[in-house]
Design a protein around this motif. Structure first.
Motif, PDB file in Angstrom:
ATOM      1  N   MET A  12       0.826  -1.204   0.000  1.00  9.72           N
ATOM      2  CA  MET A  12       0.000   0.000   0.000  1.00  9.72           C
ATOM      3  C   MET A  12       0.862   1.256   0.000  1.00  9.72           C
ATOM      4  N   PHE A  13       2.118   1.100   0.432  1.00  7.74           N
ATOM      5  CA  PHE A  13       3.010   2.258   0.444  1.00  7.74           C
ATOM      6  C   PHE A  13       3.269   2.774  -0.977  1.00  7.74           C
ATOM      7  N   SER A  14       3.084   1.894  -1.961  1.00  2.68           N
ATOM      8  CA  SER A  14       3.343   2.283  -3.352  1.00  2.68           C
ATOM      9  C   SER A  14       2.142   2.947  -4.013  1.00  2.68           C
ATOM     10  N   ILE A  15       1.020   2.990  -3.306  1.00  2.00           N
ATOM     11  CA  ILE A  15      -0.204   3.533  -3.876  1.00  2.00           C
ATOM     12  C   ILE A  15      -0.547   4.856  -3.185  1.00  2.00           C
ATOM     13  N   ASN A  16      -0.601   5.915  -3.957  1.00  3.27           N
ATOM     14  CA  ASN A  16      -0.871   7.220  -3.355  1.00  3.27           C
ATOM     15  C   ASN A  16      -2.318   7.326  -2.881  1.00  3.27           C
ATOM     16  N   ILE A  17      -3.250   7.073  -3.778  1.00  7.35           N
ATOM     17  CA  ILE A  17      -4.661   7.244  -3.432  1.00  7.35           C
ATOM     18  C   ILE A  17      -5.421   5.942  -3.665  1.00  7.35           C
ATOM     19  N   MET A  18      -6.044   5.443  -2.604  1.00  6.84           N
ATOM     20  CA  MET A  18      -6.933   4.292  -2.695  1.00  6.84           C
ATOM     21  C   MET A  18      -8.369   4.775  -2.564  1.00  6.84           C
ATOM     22  N   ALA A  19      -9.280   4.005  -3.130  1.00  7.87           N
ATOM     23  CA  ALA A  19     -10.671   4.427  -3.121  1.00  7.87           C
ATOM     24  C   ALA A  19     -11.618   3.248  -2.948  1.00  7.87           C
ATOM     25  N   TRP A  20     -12.770   3.554  -2.432  1.00  7.61           N
ATOM     26  CA  TRP A  20     -13.892   2.622  -2.416  1.00  7.61           C
ATOM     27  C   TRP A  20     -14.907   3.103  -3.462  1.00  7.61           C
ATOM     28  N   TYR A  21     -15.424   2.145  -4.203  1.00 13.52           N
ATOM     29  CA  TYR A  21     -16.467   2.405  -5.197  1.00 13.52           C
ATOM     30  C   TYR A  21     -17.653   1.500  -4.873  1.00 13.52           C
ATOM     31  N   ARG A  22     -18.785   1.802  -5.459  1.00 18.19           N
ATOM     32  CA  ARG A  22     -19.933   0.905  -5.307  1.00 18.19           C
ATOM     33  C   ARG A  22     -20.757   0.905  -6.600  1.00 18.19           C
ATOM     34  N   GLN A  23     -21.438  -0.210  -6.802  1.00 19.49           N
ATOM     35  CA  GLN A  23     -22.307  -0.336  -7.961  1.00 19.49           C
ATOM     36  C   GLN A  23     -23.686  -0.783  -7.489  1.00 19.49           C
ATOM     37  N   PRO A  24     -24.635   0.146  -7.417  1.00 21.72           N
ATOM     38  CA  PRO A  24     -26.001  -0.224  -7.036  1.00 21.72           C
ATOM     39  C   PRO A  24     -26.646  -1.076  -8.122  1.00 21.72           C
ATOM     40  N   LEU A  81     -17.911   6.427  -7.351  1.00 25.49           N
ATOM     41  CA  LEU A  81     -16.925   6.647  -6.314  1.00 25.49           C
ATOM     42  C   LEU A  81     -17.616   6.957  -4.997  1.00 25.49           C
ATOM     43  N   VAL A  82     -17.164   6.318  -3.934  1.00 25.40           N
ATOM     44  CA  VAL A  82     -17.742   6.533  -2.609  1.00 25.40           C
ATOM     45  C   VAL A  82     -16.812   7.372  -1.738  1.00 25.40           C
ATOM     46  N   ALA A  83     -15.542   6.980  -1.688  1.00 25.38           N
ATOM     47  CA  ALA A  83     -14.594   7.675  -0.822  1.00 25.38           C
ATOM     48  C   ALA A  83     -13.181   7.379  -1.296  1.00 25.38           C
ATOM     49  N   THR A  96      -8.672  12.533   3.177  1.00 28.83           N
ATOM     50  CA  THR A  96      -9.851  11.816   2.708  1.00 28.83           C
ATOM     51  C   THR A  96     -10.817  12.739   1.963  1.00 28.83           C
ATOM     52  N   SER A  97     -11.653  12.106   1.165  1.00 29.05           N
ATOM     53  CA  SER A  97     -12.723  12.815   0.465  1.00 29.05           C
ATOM     54  C   SER A  97     -13.870  11.846   0.275  1.00 29.05           C
ATOM     55  N   TYR A  98     -15.101  12.387   0.324  1.00 21.78           N
ATOM     56  CA  TYR A  98     -16.281  11.529   0.281  1.00 21.78           C
ATOM     57  C   TYR A  98     -17.313  12.046  -0.723  1.00 21.78           C
ATOM     58  N   ALA A  99     -18.078  11.123  -1.271  1.00 22.24           N
ATOM     59  CA  ALA A  99     -19.234  11.513  -2.059  1.00 22.24           C
ATOM     60  C   ALA A  99     -20.237  12.188  -1.129  1.00 22.24           C
ATOM     61  N   ASP A 100     -20.957  13.145  -1.647  1.00 17.35           N
ATOM     62  CA  ASP A 100     -21.919  13.877  -0.823  1.00 17.35           C
ATOM     63  C   ASP A 100     -22.933  12.938  -0.173  1.00 17.35           C
ATOM     64  N   SER A 101     -23.286  11.870  -0.867  1.00 16.08           N
ATOM     65  CA  SER A 101     -24.327  10.966  -0.377  1.00 16.08           C
ATOM     66  C   SER A 101     -23.907  10.187   0.869  1.00 16.08           C
ATOM     67  N   VAL A 102     -22.610  10.108   1.147  1.00 15.33           N
ATOM     68  CA  VAL A 102     -22.142   9.328   2.304  1.00 15.33           C
ATOM     69  C   VAL A 102     -21.415  10.181   3.326  1.00 15.33           C
ATOM     70  N   PHE A 107     -19.937   7.684   6.467  1.00 12.59           N
ATOM     71  CA  PHE A 107     -18.883   6.718   6.138  1.00 12.59           C
ATOM     72  C   PHE A 107     -17.520   7.294   6.490  1.00 12.59           C
ATOM     73  N   THR A 108     -16.611   6.398   6.869  1.00 23.79           N
ATOM     74  CA  THR A 108     -15.230   6.800   7.152  1.00 23.79           C
ATOM     75  C   THR A 108     -14.277   5.821   6.494  1.00 23.79           C
ATOM     76  N   ILE A 109     -13.398   6.345   5.659  1.00 24.72           N
ATOM     77  CA  ILE A 109     -12.382   5.519   5.011  1.00 24.72           C
ATOM     78  C   ILE A 109     -11.073   5.625   5.777  1.00 24.72           C
ATOM     79  N   SER A 110     -10.367   4.518   5.869  1.00 27.58           N
ATOM     80  CA  SER A 110      -9.066   4.519   6.523  1.00 27.58           C
ATOM     81  C   SER A 110      -8.181   3.484   5.839  1.00 27.58           C
ATOM     82  N   ARG A 111      -6.908   3.518   6.133  1.00 26.85           N
ATOM     83  CA  ARG A 111      -5.985   2.560   5.531  1.00 26.85           C
ATOM     84  C   ARG A 111      -4.894   2.204   6.518  1.00 26.85           C
ATOM     85  N   ASP A 112      -4.412   0.973   6.390  1.00 25.27           N
ATOM     86  CA  ASP A 112      -3.275   0.494   7.176  1.00 25.27           C
ATOM     87  C   ASP A 112      -2.220   0.093   6.158  1.00 25.27           C
TER      88      ASP A 112
END
Length: 115
Positions: A28-40, A47-49, A57-63, A67-72
């Motif tokens: 994960m150290f090699s990845i600058n930005i990770m994201a969560w997506y969803r498909q209803p 894009l969710v977050a 962090t940044s979030y879609a207005d709907s969440v 919602f809270t995104i985090s990374r280890d």
């Protein structure tokens, strides 16, 4: 090829919570930005977050606010804590890079919000 494995989905009542996890087969150290997506159901993936390597962090207005995104980075894992879930959050949730997503997406994890 890179593997992304999402988990933690399930059936939950409106107002409930779930915590999703995404394990990556690369550092994960090699990845600058990770994201969560969803498909209803019947809709396109959205894009969710997102989260930067440094924790921004940044979030879609709907969440936003729910919602809270985090990374280890040491564990090559990204999380999505989802609270106050609504029926409209029902979707298959995926993780991937934000910039130049990997061509091979994971299988996703199904989240269903219903009473």
């Amino acid at each position: 090829q890179v593997q992304l494995v999402e988990s933690g989905g399930g059936l939950v009542q409106p107002g409930g919570s779930l915590r999703l996890s995404c394990a990556a087969s690369v550092s994960m150290f090699s990845i600058n930005i990770m994201a969560w997506y969803r498909q209803p159901p019947g809709k396109q993936r959205e894009l969710v977050a997102l989260i930067t390597r440094g924790g921004g962090t940044s979030y879609a207005d709907s969440v936003k606010g729910r919602f809270t995104i985090s990374r280890d980075n040491a564990k090559n894992t990204v999380f999505l804590q989802m609270n106050s879930l609504k029926p409209e959050d029902t979707a298959v949730y995926y993780c991937n890079k934000y910039n130049n997503p990997y061509d091979h997406w994971g299988q996703g994890t199904q989240v269903t919000v219903s009473s």
